[in-house]
Design a protein around this motif. Structure first.
Motif, PDB file in Angstrom:
ATOM      1  N   PHE A   1      -4.024   7.863 -11.228  1.00  0.00           N
ATOM      2  CA  PHE A   1      -3.166   6.731 -10.859  1.00  0.00           C
ATOM      3  C   PHE A   1      -3.980   5.447 -10.782  1.00  0.00           C
ATOM      4  O   PHE A   1      -3.556   4.399 -11.284  1.00  0.00           O
ATOM      5  CB  PHE A   1      -2.501   7.027  -9.514  1.00  0.00           C
ATOM      6  N   LEU A   2      -5.149   5.519 -10.168  1.00  0.00           N
ATOM      7  CA  LEU A   2      -6.008   4.340 -10.021  1.00  0.00           C
ATOM      8  C   LEU A   2      -6.510   3.847 -11.379  1.00  0.00           C
ATOM      9  O   LEU A   2      -6.617   2.641 -11.621  1.00  0.00           O
ATOM     10  CB  LEU A   2      -7.190   4.660  -9.112  1.00  0.00           C
TER      11      LEU A   2
ATOM     12  N   THR B   1      -5.704   9.134  -0.713  1.00  0.00           N
ATOM     13  CA  THR B   1      -5.886  10.312  -1.556  1.00  0.00           C
ATOM     14  C   THR B   1      -5.721  11.587  -0.746  1.00  0.00           C
ATOM     15  O   THR B   1      -5.127  12.568  -1.216  1.00  0.00           O
ATOM     16  CB  THR B   1      -7.279  10.295  -2.223  1.00  0.00           C
TER      17      THR B   1
ATOM     18  N   VAL C   1      -2.188   8.607  -3.630  1.00  0.00           N
ATOM     19  CA  VAL C   1      -2.836   8.122  -4.845  1.00  0.00           C
ATOM     20  C   VAL C   1      -3.740   9.212  -5.417  1.00  0.00           C
ATOM     21  O   VAL C   1      -4.167  10.126  -4.691  1.00  0.00           O
ATOM     22  CB  VAL C   1      -3.675   6.845  -4.597  1.00  0.00           C
TER      23      VAL C   1
END
Length: 275
Positions: A213-214, A204, A209
């Motif tokens: 997105f997660l 991150t 990410v």
């Protein structure tokens, strides 16, 4: 002149990296030598502990199932035959290799410290202060994974595999290599998976990410976690689910960690804009 100074700086970094690697390797080998000297105690009390019928996990599972008046094989765990060694050098080589693997595990906090010492000079004072807890958090998660695999995954898996038999015409005669390999692979595999929040934190930070997105790929992550659980554990559903549950919890924690990082970056960006 500038190019020469730049080249010297690069070579200086390489030299510094070399000494960090040397100290890390020395720490691993020193611990491995100590473990090799006390190999009998290491094997009987750690690597082969799950072959004892009075192992704490078997007793707790027995008490649990007995409380609910359910039958359980954990109440009469018996390992009839000893492990076998098929080669003259097998016990020696297995002891050396196991000492090396356990040396890596026990020296993990020091290895992280050496990594941090190498990276720290390139960080700002503020970043150094914020990253001081990295070694503790990463080490804590790592050893949580070790404890979870040793006290939960390994005994369940070993109990299942040692009692699994297709037919009475096939006799189980396990080698020491297969047993020790099973234990060490689970210890390393699960402990590395427990580092997921730390990995997400750095991904991150560098922008690879985001929390969205997660969240978007949560279902895909579930499939990946189940696949990894199947690789690490034996082919029984119970062990795979038991591994998957804490990893999925850590995934949700990672989403929270990613949110915190993004909010902090946005806050710092607003402060920079005001200035």
């Amino acid at each position: 002149m500038a190019e020469k100074q730049k080249e010297m700086s690069f070579l200086g970094h390489l030299e510094e990296l070399r000494w960090h690697l040397v100290r890390s390797a020395a720490a691993i080998f020193i611990i491995a030598i100590v473990l090799f000297v006390f190999q009998k105690e290491v094997y009987e009390n750690f690597l082969l502990a799950h072959r004892k019928s009075d192992f704490i996990t078997y007793q707790l599972f027995c008490d649990f199932f007995t409380y609910f008046k359910l039958d359980s094989g954990f109440c009469n765990v018996v390992f009839k035959d000893n492990l076998i060694s098929l080669k003259p050098t097998q016990q020696l080589m297995n002891s050396i290799w196991s000492s090396f693997i356990l040396g890596i595990i026990l020296s993990f906090p020091y290895l992280l410290w050496e990594i941090w010492r190498f990276v720290a000079p390139g960080l700002t004072k503020n970043e150094v202060n914020k990253s001081r807890g990295f070694i503790f958090i990463a080490s804590f998660l790592f050893f949580c994974g070790i404890a979870f695999s040793f006290y939960v995954i390994a005994p369940i898996s070993i109990h299942f595999l040692y009692n699994y038999q297709i037919t009475d015409l096939i006799q189980n005669n396990f080698t020491m290599d297969s047993h020790i390999g099973l234990v060490t692979n689970m210890l390393l595999g699960v402990s590395i998976l427990f580092e997921l929040p730390v990995l997400i934190y750095f991904l991150t930070k560098i922008g690879l990410v985001t929390p969205d997105f997660l969240k978007k790929y949560r279902k895909h992550a579930l499939v990946v976690v189940l696949i990894l659980a199947a690789i690490i554990t034996p082919p029984d559903v119970a062990s795979q689910v038991i591994v998957a549950i804490p990893i999925l919890i850590l995934y949700e924690v990672s989403i929270r960690v990613s949110k915190i990082v993004i909010k902090k970056q946005e806050k710092d960006a607003r402060k920079g804009t005001r200035v």
